[in-house]
Design a protein around this motif. Structure first.
Motif, PDB file in Angstrom:
ATOM      1  N   HIS A 120     -59.877-109.656 -20.535  1.00 27.38           N
ATOM      2  CA  HIS A 120     -59.889-108.818 -21.737  1.00 27.38           C
ATOM      3  C   HIS A 120     -58.651-109.077 -22.594  1.00 27.38           C
ATOM      4  O   HIS A 120     -58.753-109.207 -23.815  1.00 27.38           O
ATOM      5  N   ARG A 121     -57.494-109.161 -21.961  1.00 25.09           N
ATOM      6  CA  ARG A 121     -56.262-109.392 -22.724  1.00 25.09           C
ATOM      7  C   ARG A 121     -56.277-110.748 -23.418  1.00 25.09           C
ATOM      8  O   ARG A 121     -55.785-110.882 -24.532  1.00 25.09           O
ATOM      9  N   ARG A 122     -56.825-111.756 -22.763  1.00 21.05           N
ATOM     10  CA  ARG A 122     -56.948-113.070 -23.402  1.00 21.05           C
ATOM     11  C   ARG A 122     -57.874-113.000 -24.613  1.00 21.05           C
ATOM     12  O   ARG A 122     -57.604-113.597 -25.643  1.00 21.05           O
ATOM     13  N   ALA A 123     -58.993-112.277 -24.469  1.00 21.09           N
ATOM     14  CA  ALA A 123     -59.938-112.147 -25.583  1.00 21.09           C
ATOM     15  C   ALA A 123     -59.293-111.423 -26.755  1.00 21.09           C
ATOM     16  O   ALA A 123     -59.487-111.800 -27.915  1.00 21.09           O
ATOM     17  N   VAL A 124     -58.491-110.425 -26.482  1.00 17.04           N
ATOM     18  CA  VAL A 124     -57.799-109.701 -27.556  1.00 17.04           C
ATOM     19  C   VAL A 124     -56.798-110.616 -28.242  1.00 17.04           C
ATOM     20  O   VAL A 124     -56.701-110.629 -29.474  1.00 17.04           O
TER      21      VAL A 124
END
Length: 195
Positions: free
Chosen positions: A145-149
């Motif tokens: 999720h953090r990478r996608a953000v």
């Protein structure tokens, strides 16, 4: 013409459940490791110097959250062991053979058993790997999720830059030159006038 406005990029939301599940699974894994370690430690201490005593069943498990209780005496002091695995057909008042550690009368098990509470060891053997796998899945999902953000934020910055550049070019670049012509064109025009 109106300046181009770019709406902020939508960042996907990650529910708090992933964070909560990661914390709870880590707590469960640590707790079950400690339970298994305690049972193994008590079993080792009993095995090193076992002392046999006779115990009397004072309570049977009734299924409603109550445990069995066995009373025994060591050195004139009364002790009670809870949640020992009693054989089927055991009744209140029956005598049972117990082994306790020579240095700790509280570390007790039924004669012939390996662990004081084998159910706790079995529960730890099952739940620790499950909790560790659940923790790793939660951490993987949170990192994903953090990478996608981060990617969305970079895409949003790029889109803003492109939109501002497109808007500036469409208006003849007044934002960059304050509505004036560039110096090159002015110089070129000045030199022609001299010839």
């Amino acid at each position: 013409m109106r300046p181009a406005t770019v709406p902020p990029p939508r960042t996907p939301r990650l529910g708090r459940g992933w964070y909560l599940a990661a914390v709870l699974s880590a707590v469960l894994a640590v707790g079950m490791c400690l339970l298994g370690w305690r049972q193994a430690d008590q079993a080792d201490r009993i095995e090193a110097h076992p002392v046999r005593v006779e115990g009397v069943v004072t309570q049977l498990p009734s299924g409603g959250g109550s445990y069995s209780a066995v009373s025994y005496r060591v050195g004139g002091q009364a002790h009670t062991a809870a949640a020992l695995p009693l054989a089927d057909g055991t009744k209140v008042g029956d005598t049972i053979c117990l082994e306790h550690a020579a240095d700790d009368a509280g570390a007790v098990r039924i004669c012939g058993d390996t662990y004081p509470q084998p159910v706790g060891v079995g529960l730890a053997r099952f739940s620790v790997p499950v909790a560790v796998v659940l923790f790793l899945v939660c951490v993987w999902r949170i990192r994903q999720h953090r990478r996608a953000v981060a990617v969305r934020i970079r895409q949003g910055r790029l889109a803003t830059t492109v939109a501002l550049a497109t808007g500036a070019l469409a208006d003849g670049m007044p934002a960059i030159t304050d509505g004036k012509r560039s110096r090159r064109k002015r110089r070129a025009g000045g030199r022609r006038a001299l010839h």
